[in-house]
Design a protein around this motif. Structure first.
Motif, PDB file in Angstrom:
ATOM      1  N   ALA A 138     -15.690 -12.579 -35.051  1.00  0.00           N
ATOM      2  CA  ALA A 138     -16.251 -11.226 -35.114  1.00  0.00           C
ATOM      3  C   ALA A 138     -16.108 -10.521 -33.773  1.00  0.00           C
ATOM      4  N   THR A 139     -16.425 -11.227 -32.700  1.00  0.00           N
ATOM      5  CA  THR A 139     -16.349 -10.598 -31.380  1.00  0.00           C
ATOM      6  C   THR A 139     -14.907 -10.267 -31.005  1.00  0.00           C
ATOM      7  N   GLU A 140     -13.967 -11.063 -31.493  1.00  0.00           N
ATOM      8  CA  GLU A 140     -12.552 -10.757 -31.223  1.00  0.00           C
ATOM      9  C   GLU A 140     -12.153  -9.434 -31.881  1.00  0.00           C
ATOM     10  N   TRP A 141     -12.603  -9.219 -33.106  1.00  0.00           N
ATOM     11  CA  TRP A 141     -12.303  -7.964 -33.787  1.00  0.00           C
ATOM     12  C   TRP A 141     -12.995  -6.797 -33.091  1.00  0.00           C
ATOM     13  N   TRP A 142     -14.250  -6.996 -32.686  1.00  0.00           N
ATOM     14  CA  TRP A 142     -14.954  -5.918 -31.982  1.00  0.00           C
ATOM     15  C   TRP A 142     -14.294  -5.612 -30.639  1.00  0.00           C
ATOM     16  N   ALA A 143     -13.825  -6.640 -29.973  1.00  0.00           N
ATOM     17  CA  ALA A 143     -13.140  -6.413 -28.697  1.00  0.00           C
ATOM     18  C   ALA A 143     -11.864  -5.603 -28.904  1.00  0.00           C
ATOM     19  N   ALA A 144     -11.120  -5.934 -29.969  1.00  0.00           N
ATOM     20  CA  ALA A 144      -9.899  -5.185 -30.273  1.00  0.00           C
ATOM     21  C   ALA A 144     -10.231  -3.739 -30.616  1.00  0.00           C
ATOM     22  N   GLY A 145     -11.296  -3.532 -31.382  1.00  0.00           N
ATOM     23  CA  GLY A 145     -11.707  -2.170 -31.725  1.00  0.00           C
ATOM     24  C   GLY A 145     -12.196  -1.405 -30.512  1.00  0.00           C
ATOM     25  N   ALA A 146     -12.914  -2.093 -29.622  1.00  0.00           N
ATOM     26  CA  ALA A 146     -13.395  -1.446 -28.397  1.00  0.00           C
ATOM     27  C   ALA A 146     -12.221  -0.999 -27.534  1.00  0.00           C
ATOM     28  N   MET A 147     -11.169  -1.801 -27.483  1.00  0.00           N
ATOM     29  CA  MET A 147      -9.979  -1.433 -26.725  1.00  0.00           C
ATOM     30  C   MET A 147      -9.322  -0.174 -27.296  1.00  0.00           C
ATOM     31  N   LYS A 148      -9.483   0.043 -28.610  1.00  0.00           N
ATOM     32  CA  LYS A 148      -8.922   1.232 -29.245  1.00  0.00           C
ATOM     33  C   LYS A 148      -9.849   2.432 -29.127  1.00  0.00           C
ATOM     34  N   GLY A 149     -11.055   2.204 -28.593  1.00  0.00           N
ATOM     35  CA  GLY A 149     -11.968   3.317 -28.351  1.00  0.00           C
ATOM     36  C   GLY A 149     -13.138   3.417 -29.300  1.00  0.00           C
ATOM     37  N   SER A 150     -13.316   2.470 -30.210  1.00  0.00           N
ATOM     38  CA  SER A 150     -14.420   2.531 -31.165  1.00  0.00           C
ATOM     39  C   SER A 150     -15.751   2.251 -30.472  1.00  0.00           C
ATOM     40  N   ASN A 151     -16.631   3.242 -30.482  1.00  0.00           N
ATOM     41  CA  ASN A 151     -17.949   3.042 -29.888  1.00  0.00           C
ATOM     42  C   ASN A 151     -18.807   2.108 -30.727  1.00  0.00           C
ATOM     43  N   ASN A 152     -18.579   2.063 -32.036  1.00  0.00           N
ATOM     44  CA  ASN A 152     -19.303   1.102 -32.863  1.00  0.00           C
ATOM     45  C   ASN A 152     -18.953  -0.323 -32.453  1.00  0.00           C
ATOM     46  N   CYS A 153     -17.680  -0.552 -32.153  1.00  0.00           N
ATOM     47  CA  CYS A 153     -17.266  -1.886 -31.693  1.00  0.00           C
ATOM     48  C   CYS A 153     -17.824  -2.182 -30.303  1.00  0.00           C
ATOM     49  N   LYS A 154     -17.817  -1.191 -29.420  1.00  0.00           N
ATOM     50  CA  LYS A 154     -18.395  -1.389 -28.086  1.00  0.00           C
ATOM     51  C   LYS A 154     -19.868  -1.763 -28.183  1.00  0.00           C
ATOM     52  N   SER A 155     -20.575  -1.076 -29.078  1.00  0.00           N
ATOM     53  CA  SER A 155     -21.998  -1.333 -29.258  1.00  0.00           C
ATOM     54  C   SER A 155     -22.244  -2.751 -29.749  1.00  0.00           C
ATOM     55  N   ALA A 156     -21.524  -3.168 -30.782  1.00  0.00           N
ATOM     56  CA  ALA A 156     -21.694  -4.513 -31.332  1.00  0.00           C
ATOM     57  C   ALA A 156     -21.312  -5.575 -30.303  1.00  0.00           C
ATOM     58  N   LEU A 157     -20.229  -5.329 -29.569  1.00  0.00           N
ATOM     59  CA  LEU A 157     -19.769  -6.296 -28.572  1.00  0.00           C
ATOM     60  C   LEU A 157     -20.756  -6.389 -27.406  1.00  0.00           C
ATOM     61  N   ALA A 158     -21.340  -5.257 -27.038  1.00  0.00           N
ATOM     62  CA  ALA A 158     -22.343  -5.268 -25.962  1.00  0.00           C
ATOM     63  C   ALA A 158     -23.530  -6.148 -26.329  1.00  0.00           C
ATOM     64  N   TYR A 159     -23.985  -6.029 -27.571  1.00  0.00           N
ATOM     65  CA  TYR A 159     -25.094  -6.881 -28.005  1.00  0.00           C
ATOM     66  C   TYR A 159     -24.684  -8.351 -28.043  1.00  0.00           C
ATOM     67  N   ALA A 160     -23.437  -8.621 -28.419  1.00  0.00           N
ATOM     68  CA  ALA A 160     -22.964 -10.005 -28.438  1.00  0.00           C
ATOM     69  C   ALA A 160     -22.983 -10.591 -27.031  1.00  0.00           C
ATOM     70  N   TYR A 161     -22.525  -9.817 -26.041  1.00  0.00           N
ATOM     71  CA  TYR A 161     -22.538 -10.298 -24.657  1.00  0.00           C
ATOM     72  C   TYR A 161     -23.972 -10.418 -24.130  1.00  0.00           C
ATOM     73  N   ALA A 162     -24.838  -9.508 -24.525  1.00  0.00           N
ATOM     74  CA  ALA A 162     -26.227  -9.574 -24.056  1.00  0.00           C
ATOM     75  C   ALA A 162     -26.934 -10.801 -24.620  1.00  0.00           C
ATOM     76  N   ARG A 163     -26.551 -11.218 -25.816  1.00  0.00           N
ATOM     77  CA  ARG A 163     -27.206 -12.344 -26.465  1.00  0.00           C
ATOM     78  C   ARG A 163     -26.458 -13.659 -26.288  1.00  0.00           C
ATOM     79  N   GLY A 164     -25.190 -13.577 -25.869  1.00  0.00           N
ATOM     80  CA  GLY A 164     -24.398 -14.789 -25.773  1.00  0.00           C
ATOM     81  C   GLY A 164     -24.022 -15.342 -27.124  1.00  0.00           C
ATOM     82  N   GLU A 165     -23.740 -14.455 -28.097  1.00  0.00           N
ATOM     83  CA  GLU A 165     -23.385 -14.863 -29.447  1.00  0.00           C
ATOM     84  C   GLU A 165     -21.889 -14.662 -29.670  1.00  0.00           C
ATOM     85  N   GLY A 166     -21.174 -15.767 -29.813  1.00  0.00           N
ATOM     86  CA  GLY A 166     -19.729 -15.705 -30.019  1.00  0.00           C
ATOM     87  C   GLY A 166     -18.936 -15.547 -28.738  1.00  0.00           C
ATOM     88  N   VAL A 167     -19.628 -15.265 -27.643  1.00  0.00           N
ATOM     89  CA  VAL A 167     -19.014 -15.096 -26.319  1.00  0.00           C
ATOM     90  C   VAL A 167     -19.978 -15.660 -25.278  1.00  0.00           C
TER      91      VAL A 167
END
Length: 418
Positions: free
Chosen positions: A175-204
């Motif tokens: 999931a985080t890999e897909w969000w990272a790819a979306g964040a690279m394309k500019g998706s703020n929804n992906c940035k938001s989800a990925l930020a929470y993943a990094y804050a929680r240490g889930e999947g990354v």
């Protein structure tokens, strides 16, 4: 938790409709009457243009039944844009009677013709089971196909499917890999989800600095909801932890603080964090109710489980909690919690913008005005006001759409003054 929900008022914004109509460019859009003299039902592209002219009142009197007639002629001649517009109109049921059967028919036809927006619409219907038999495995495949074709928001939904095991085996790391790819394309929804993943240490690997960086990027794009996310994470670091056996003793506000702490200040405590959030929501904390329902929406739990929280969520929205307002809009706009109601969803978003300048909310309100949600007919002038606000706040798609919508506004103004 994902705060900045993707609110799909119409699922398809107006720009794709116009991209197919750029030939013969602005002159045709401003002179609908002239176009009418040469219009041919055998020319699918002309049918699309005529449908738009009647729908938005472009150089010709606004007439929704005539717009439907021309869109239908174009759809019968194989124009995928006409098919998509009919699917959207019959699905929304705002300017024409809601007709799920017709909506699904045109959605499938547009998808088969290769229309990307229709593909996302169809994926969403299969995901929610709104008026078709729910099939999340097929929805997941369609989301994946859209992402592989470059649609940035599809990346978020593919990631969300992996994160919660919706139509595919659960795999948070993927999931985080897909969000990272979306964040690279500019998706703020992906940035938001990925930020929470990094804050929680889930999947990354847990990395608060990287979470902060991602949230700051969204804030720079006018995403007020991501500013709220950042405040929650930083609040967690200032909270004194309490053991779970204190759950029944603390106030709603204190329970919410414990939710923040176990979510973001320590790793691997999602279950404990959720218990504190549920307690805070049961005690009536507006922010907790908004967060809880937002999480349930993303987890796509059975509709009944979300519906039971709707009265509490509506009270939280009346208390002007911004996250509760976003969650209310999501409940009615996404069709995951109750029957889709774009009018109510748009009203909640409008209330949210009175509290916060959020580019995505402004963009969605512009979309609602274009769809005729507020005034009973498409209102390009008001849509342009909100689109400019979204663009000024940094919304990329609003900035991209602005020149085209300004062209439409000039045409509509000319038509009304003639």
């Amino acid at each position: 938790m994902k705060i900045s929900l993707l609110i799909s008022i119409a699922l398809v914004f107006f720009l794709p409709s116009l991209s197919a109509a750029q030939e013969p460019a602005e002159e045709s859009l401003i002179n609908g009457t002239r176009l009418l003299t040469v219009a041919s039902a055998n020319n699918p592209q002309t049918c699309m243009l005529m449908g738009m002219c009647y729908y938005y009142g472009l150089g010709i009197g606004q007439d929704i039944p005539q717009a439907i007639k021309w869109y239908t002629l174009g759809a019968e001649s194989g124009h995928d844009g006409c098919m998509r517009e009919l699917a959207r109109l019959y699905r929304l049921g705002v300017l024409v009677p809601e007709d799920p059967r017709k909506a699904y028919h045109y959605m499938v036809q547009a998808f088969k013709a290769g229309n990307e927006s229709a593909q996302l619409m169809l994926a969403w219907q299969l995901f929610t089971g709104e008026f078709v038999k729910q099939d999340r495995q097929l929805a997941f495949r369609l989301f994946t196909r859209a992402a592989q074709a470059g649609n940035e928001e599809a990346f978020f939904w593919v990631g969300n499917c992996y994160a919660h095991g919706l139509g595919v085996e659960k795999d948070v790391a993927v999931a985080t890999e897909w969000w990272a790819a979306g964040a690279m394309k500019g998706s703020n929804n992906c940035k938001s989800a990925l930020a929470y993943a990094y804050a929680r240490g889930e999947g990354v690997t847990r990395d608060l600095a990287l979470a902060d960086y991602l949230l700051n990027s969204g804030i720079a794009d006018g995403q007020h909801s991501m500013k709220l996310q950042k405040e929650m994470i930083h609040r967690a670091l200032a909270v004194a932890p309490q053991p779970i056996d204190k759950l029944a003793e603390l106030s709603a506000e204190a329970c919410l603080d414990q939710h923040y702490y176990y979510s973001f200040a320590v790793e691997g405590q999602r279950e404990t964090a959720n218990k504190w959030l549920l307690r805070a929501a049961e005690l009536g904390n507006p922010r907790a109710v908004g967060l809880l329902v937002g999480d349930l929406l993303l987890c796509a739990v059975p509709r009944e489980e979300i519906e039971r929280w709707l009265p509490a969520l509506q009270r939280a929205a009346q208390a002007d909690d911004p996250i509760a307002l976003i969650s209310c809009a999501g409940c009615y706009g996404d069709g995951l919690a109750t029957k889709m109601d774009v009018v109510r969803a748009s009203e909640y978003l409008l209330q949210y913008t009175r509290l916060a300048e959020d580019s995505s909310a402004c963009f969605a309100i512009a979309d609602a005005y274009m769809a005729g949600v507020f005034n009973g007919k498409p209102d390009i002038a008001q849509a342009l006001v909100w689109l400019r606000r979204a663009a000024d706040l940094g919304h990329d798609l609003a900035q991209e759409a602005l020149p085209t919508i300004e062209t439409l506004a000039r045409s509509a103004q000319k038509s009304s003054s003639d």
